[in-house]
Design an enzyme around this catalytic site. Structure first.
Site, PDB file in Angstrom:
ATOM      1  N   GLY A 148       0.798  -1.232   0.000  1.00  0.00           N
ATOM      2  CA  GLY A 148       0.000   0.000   0.000  1.00  0.00           C
ATOM      3  C   GLY A 148       0.826   1.275   0.000  1.00  0.00           C
ATOM      4  N   ARG A 198      -3.090  13.192  -5.532  1.00  0.00           N
ATOM      5  CA  ARG A 198      -3.431  13.238  -6.946  1.00  0.00           C
ATOM      6  C   ARG A 198      -4.796  13.890  -7.124  1.00  0.00           C
ATOM      7  NH1 ARG A 198      -2.527   7.861 -10.471  1.00  0.00           N
ATOM      8  NH2 ARG A 198      -4.359   7.056  -9.393  1.00  0.00           N
ATOM      9  N   ARG A 205     -11.665   4.026 -14.817  1.00  0.00           N
ATOM     10  CA  ARG A 205     -10.796   3.464 -15.861  1.00  0.00           C
ATOM     11  C   ARG A 205     -11.578   2.549 -16.801  1.00  0.00           C
ATOM     12  NH1 ARG A 205      -5.860   3.364 -12.581  1.00  0.00           N
ATOM     13  NH2 ARG A 205      -6.313   4.834 -10.920  1.00  0.00           N
ATOM     14  N   ASP A 274      -6.336  -1.067 -17.044  1.00  0.00           N
ATOM     15  CA  ASP A 274      -6.618  -0.448 -15.741  1.00  0.00           C
ATOM     16  C   ASP A 274      -5.897   0.893 -15.608  1.00  0.00           C
ATOM     17  OD1 ASP A 274      -4.499  -2.565 -15.715  1.00  0.00           O
ATOM     18  OD2 ASP A 274      -3.968  -1.606 -13.826  1.00  0.00           O
ATOM     19  N   ASN A 275      -5.039   1.221 -16.579  1.00  0.00           N
ATOM     20  CA  ASN A 275      -4.334   2.504 -16.530  1.00  0.00           C
ATOM     21  C   ASN A 275      -4.845   3.467 -17.604  1.00  0.00           C
ATOM     22  OD1 ASN A 275      -2.768   1.614 -14.410  1.00  0.00           O
ATOM     23  ND2 ASN A 275      -1.093   0.924 -15.693  1.00  0.00           N
TER      24      ASN A 275
HETATM   25  P1  AMP Z   1       0.153  -0.148 -11.547  1.00  0.00           P
HETATM   26  O1  AMP Z   1       1.024  -1.028 -12.383  1.00  0.00           O
HETATM   27  O2  AMP Z   1       0.924   0.848 -10.709  1.00  0.00           O
HETATM   28  O3  AMP Z   1      -0.904   0.522 -12.357  1.00  0.00           O
HETATM   29  O4  AMP Z   1      -0.560  -1.088 -10.484  1.00  0.00           O
HETATM   30  C1  AMP Z   1      -1.288  -2.238 -10.806  1.00  0.00           C
HETATM   31  C2  AMP Z   1      -2.092  -2.674  -9.615  1.00  0.00           C
HETATM   32  O5  AMP Z   1      -1.232  -2.997  -8.512  1.00  0.00           O
HETATM   33  C3  AMP Z   1      -3.074  -1.634  -9.084  1.00  0.00           C
HETATM   34  O6  AMP Z   1      -4.201  -2.323  -8.630  1.00  0.00           O
HETATM   35  C4  AMP Z   1      -2.321  -1.008  -7.948  1.00  0.00           C
HETATM   36  O7  AMP Z   1      -3.154  -0.432  -6.983  1.00  0.00           O
HETATM   37  C5  AMP Z   1      -1.583  -2.210  -7.375  1.00  0.00           C
HETATM   38  N1  AMP Z   1      -0.353  -1.827  -6.671  1.00  0.00           N
HETATM   39  C6  AMP Z   1       0.811  -1.398  -7.207  1.00  0.00           C
HETATM   40  N2  AMP Z   1       1.717  -1.150  -6.240  1.00  0.00           N
HETATM   41  C7  AMP Z   1       1.118  -1.419  -5.064  1.00  0.00           C
HETATM   42  C8  AMP Z   1       1.521  -1.365  -3.696  1.00  0.00           C
HETATM   43  N3  AMP Z   1       2.751  -0.998  -3.337  1.00  0.00           N
HETATM   44  N4  AMP Z   1       0.617  -1.697  -2.760  1.00  0.00           N
HETATM   45  C9  AMP Z   1      -0.622  -2.097  -3.090  1.00  0.00           C
HETATM   46  N5  AMP Z   1      -1.067  -2.194  -4.347  1.00  0.00           N
HETATM   47  C10 AMP Z   1      -0.211  -1.851  -5.336  1.00  0.00           C
HETATM   48 MG    MG Z   2      -2.415   1.509 -12.254  1.00  0.00          MG
END
Ligand code: AMP
Ligand code: MG
Length: 506
Positions: A148, A198, A205, A274-275
């Site tokens: 998190g 942010r 998304r 998701d992005n």
């Molecule tokens: P991202 O590649 O940053 O778009 O993240 C992909 C998914 O992983 C999303 O659901 C994020 O919320 C989750 N995520 C990435 N880093 C963390 C983290 N350090 N703690 C919890 N969830 C994460």
């Molecule tokens: Mg993401």
């Protein structure tokens, strides 16, 4: 100029008027089926927080007093102590396709929306809601096995890049402030945890809709679409074609956004569904990169071994992602309409990209024959490994008698051949060299966020010196201006820049 709606601030009894200005229409809208869409969360505050940076420009745009934002109570709030927040923070659920593969449920694993700030435009009287989200304030039900947290390094990159994109005129999430701390986080090594505030028009998304489609919950997808429409396109409420309008809008806005990425030389790095924002804003800055030399095969994400998200693939990935979104809206929109909407992607992309590239070249309009001029130039730049941003900035000063830009090419004779075509084309329009130059200087940035610049700011910040972050913020927010004190950031990247490797680890 947007002004914070003072009406929402009528309860101002504490030294944190900010929190009293927040609403939560998302939570209210899904009252009876909330847990399908989000989870109410609790935060885990950072220890010994300090502000790395406060974005005064955004404060001004939101009508917030930077003095209030920089207060001790605001620092605590931004570091995740939500005791003064009179709303329930929520994390949103979504799913998505990652690197082309269905990944199932994801969700805000380290982000929580504190509320929405209502900002009134004093000229038009219109109000707009901005999501205020904290990233890195602890685990949520969607964290899976992760912590998190967000490390300082990646938070600095997101903070600077989102403002850089806005400065370049590309729709993006924004960032209000950045907080460093003494809370340790464990990645390849121990790093310090940070939070980023942010600010976005929406955090919904493509994957938010995919989530309900794959769970066979069409009512939830419909409610989500209605929420997006009521919040962002209120004119369509109650109209029969509202869902069709929504997908068409997302297709158009995404095509435009990606055309802008290509024209400015931006590579997102993780274009998972998701992005991708339903409004077509650039969101989720991870291992992004701006082109140094023009290289269509540029892969900014070290973890993207097959180059799915390489620079040249971005336009087609955009369409792939929109297909995934369209599939998830099949319960709401007849398939012929979905296909019609998707068909607008390519012409929109090409129209915007051609307009942008011809403006970069100082052309008053795009003509069919300019395609060769643009393509020949890009091929030449790739062969000669010419720096993309530097070339276009130097081209602003080009004339028959001033051809310094030629020195960027190894094969200068080949450049001379191209220049003859270019000069012929310039002669077809009336504008003078100085008129053309003035327009080009507002189109071809002097400053972009090169990896080595972010790296320099990160290394100083890790030693507790945040000055470089703030210097970069200043120049990137107005990247077409001169900023003579930052001239050293307007040239070629140093040799060590090539050794920087950026991956998804954040
Ligand atoms: P991202 O590649 O940053 O778009 O993240 C992909 C998914 O992983 C999303 O659901 C994020 O919320 C989750 N995520 C990435 N880093 C963390 C983290 N350090 N703690 C919890 N969830 C994460
Ligand atoms: Mg993401």
């Amino acid at each position: 100029m947007w002004q914070w709606n003072k009406l929402t601030n009528s309860m101002n009894g504490t030294n944190l008027p900010f929190t009293n200005g927040l609403k939560n229409t998302f939570l209210e809208s899904f009252n009876d089926q909330g847990d399908l869409h989000f989870a109410v969360v609790a935060s885990q505050p950072l220890t010994k927080p300090v502000f790395v940076s406060i974005n005064n420009l955004l404060c001004e745009e939101l009508g917030l007093d930077p003095g209030v934002i920089s207060s001790e109570s605001m620092l605590s709030l931004m570091a995740g102590d939500l005791s003064e927040l009179n709303l329930q923070p929520i994390s949103l659920v979504y799913s998505g396709h990652q690197f082309g593969v269905w990944a199932g449920q994801l969700g805000d694993g380290r982000a929580m929306t504190l509320g929405e700030l209502e900002v009134k435009n004093t000229n038009s009287g219109e109000t707009q809601l901005w999501d205020i989200q904290l990233k890195g304030a602890g685990t949520t039900p969607y964290s899976r096995f992760a912590d998190g947290r967000a490390v300082l390094r990646s938070s600095i990159r997101e903070y600077l890049c989102s403002e850089a994109m806005h400065g370049l005129g590309i729709a993006s999430t924004r960032a209000l402030c950045l907080v460093d701390s003494k809370t340790p986080v464990y990645r390849e090594e121990v790093e310090s945890a940070a939070t980023l505030c942010r600010v976005a028009r929406s955090h919904i998304r493509f994957g938010s809709f995919e989530h309900f489609h794959y769970r066979n919950q069409p009512d939830a997808a419909k409610n989500l679409a209605d929420y997006v429409i009521s919040r962002h396109f209120s004119d369509w409420v109650g109209e029969d074609d509202r869902y069709g309008n929504l997908i068409t809008h997302t297709v158009t806005a995404t095509a435009k956004m990606i055309a802008q990425w290509q024209a400015v030389g931006f590579s997102h790095g993780v274009m998972n569904t998701d992005n991708m924002s339903i409004l077509g804003d650039t969101i989720d800055y991870g291992p992004f990169g701006f082109l140094d030399v023009y290289d269509p095969d540029f892969i900014c994400n070290h973890s993207d071994t097959n180059g799915r998200y390489s620079f040249k693939n971005q336009p087609s990935v955009g369409l792939w992602n929109l297909n995934a979104l369209a599939t998830s809206l099949m319960s709401l929109i007849p398939s012929e309409l979905l296909v019609d909407a998707l068909k607008t992607y390519e012409p929109t992309f090409l129209r915007v990209y051609r307009e942008l590239m011809s403006t970069k070249l100082g052309l008053e309009e795009y003509r069919h024959s300019d395609e060769t001029l643009i393509n020949n130039l890009l091929a030449l730049m790739a062969e000669n490994q010419v720096d993309y941003t530097l070339f276009f900035r130097q081209l602003c000063y080009f004339s028959e008698d001033q051809r310094e830009v030629r020195n960027l090419f190894i094969d200068r004779e080949a450049f001379d051949v191209w220049v003859e075509l270019y000069l012929q084309r310039l002669r077809q329009q009336d504008s003078s060299d100085s008129e053309r130059s003035a327009i080009m200087l507002q189109t071809n940035p002097k400053y972009i966020l090169r990896n080595y610049m972010a790296q320099a700011a990160i290394e100083k910040a890790q030693q507790g010196d945040y000055s470089e972050v703030n210097l970069l913020l200043e120049i990137l927010q107005s990247p077409f201006e001169e900023h003579p004190h930052a001239n050293h950031y307007a040239g070629l990247p140093p040799d060590w820049a090539e050794t920087i490797s950026v991956s998804c680890s954040s």
